[in-house]
Design an enzyme around this catalytic site. Structure first.
Site, PDB file in Angstrom:
ATOM      1  N   HIS A  57       0.836  -1.202   0.000  1.00 54.90           N
ATOM      2  CA  HIS A  57       0.000   0.000   0.000  1.00 54.90           C
ATOM      3  C   HIS A  57       0.874   1.257   0.000  1.00 54.90           C
ATOM      4  CE1 HIS A  57      -3.619   2.367   1.483  1.00 54.90           C
ATOM      5  NE2 HIS A  57      -2.618   3.176   1.787  1.00 54.90           N
ATOM      6  N   GLU A  58       1.822   1.303   0.921  1.00 58.60           N
ATOM      7  CA  GLU A  58       2.689   2.473   1.021  1.00 58.60           C
ATOM      8  C   GLU A  58       3.632   2.572  -0.181  1.00 58.60           C
ATOM      9  OE1 GLU A  58       1.798   4.476   3.047  1.00 58.60           O
ATOM     10  OE2 GLU A  58       0.903   3.435   4.740  1.00 58.60           O
ATOM     11  N   HIS A  61       1.863   4.271  -3.033  1.00 63.49           N
ATOM     12  CA  HIS A  61       1.881   5.728  -2.868  1.00 63.49           C
ATOM     13  C   HIS A  61       3.231   6.304  -3.314  1.00 63.49           C
ATOM     14  CE1 HIS A  61      -1.933   6.322  -0.914  1.00 63.49           C
ATOM     15  NE2 HIS A  61      -1.631   5.606   0.160  1.00 63.49           N
TER      16      HIS A  61
END
Length: 263
Positions: A57-58, A61
């Site tokens: 997820h990170e 980003h």
């Protein structure tokens, strides 16, 4: 301007590879019934899988921000998938894991620090915010496809693995939906923020640090909780996951309470 990161900045962290290894080995132990404690193996599989998804997820980003113009991302270690490199490791990893253990809720974590001033264009800002929860969506689909395609059929022998997959998929769906809410502090707000007026952004900015806590507090309202998880169940059911299977996975996950089949 280059958006390339050096080889060392892109090298996958041994910590992340270790998490993937734990997920694979514990999943195999659940599948083959090799572990002396099925519940503990399910616990390791779900926790490691959950942290792996948080790392991805990170990373989504960070990678999107890199290509959007923030060339500082690589030097911060975000492209290594190392959870210890996050600016808020407590919010990004520790608290989400605690929420899973205590309540079986896939609450989204914190975020990497992106230098937004380096990025030009509202669409780029929106895409950077959307990239994280979209990764959770893809992870959830990958976990649910075996049910959709009929690869996994439920019976007592494979119930631990099937329920563990269902529980982890439920966490991914929960995280994606919660994170896409247009609440300050969450990615959903980050998607729409570039399109708001300067005045509106300034008025909402102070609430960003409380958004996650506010969502968690609202989920404690019984009617909201029932409606929310009813919707989650409808999503997983659409992919062929039997009703109540994720709940069985959570029961296995809580190995300290004993085998759910013996209760």
């Amino acid at each position: 301007m280059t958006t390339a990161a050096t080889r060392s900045e892109r090298q996958i962290s041994p910590i992340f590879l270790g998490l993937v290894a734990i997920m694979a080995v514990s999943g195999w132990a659940v599948w083959t019934d090799f572990s002396t404690s099925t519940g503990f193996a399910v616990f390791l599989f779900v926790v490691s899988g959950w942290v792996v998804s948080l790392c991805l997820h990170e990373y989504a980003h960070a990678r999107t921000a890199l290509h959007g113009g923030d060339i500082s991302i690589g030097a911060k270690g975000y492209l290594t998938l190392n959870p210890l490199k996050y600016t808020h490791a407590l919010l990004s990893v520790v608290l989400p894991v605690i929420f899973v253990i205590l309540g079986g809720i896939g609450l989204p974590g914190g975020a990497v620090f992106i230098e937004r001033g380096r990025i030009r264009g509202r669409w780029k800002h929106s895409l950077i915010s959307a990239a994280g929860p979209l990764t959770n969506v893809l992870f959830a689909i990958a976990l649910m496809l075996p049910f959709t395609l009929g690869v996994i059929t439920l019976d007592r022998t494979n119930a631990p693995l099937a329920s563990a997959l269902a529980f982890l998929a439920m966490l991914q769906v929960t995280a994606a939906i919660l994170n896409l809410l247009p609440v300050p502090g969450l990615d959903g707000y980050g998607v729409i923020e570039p399109w708001l007026s300067y005045r509106t952004r300034r008025q909402l900015e102070p609430f960003g640090q409380f958004g996650l806590l506010a969502v968690f507090g609202v989920l404690w309202i019984p009617e909201v909780n029932a409606a929310f998880f009813g919707f989650i169940d409808s999503v997983t059911a659409a992919f062929g996951i039997p009703d109540g299977l994720s709940g069985l996975g959570y029961a296995f996950f809580q190995f300290w309470k004993g085998d759910p089949f013996s209760q």
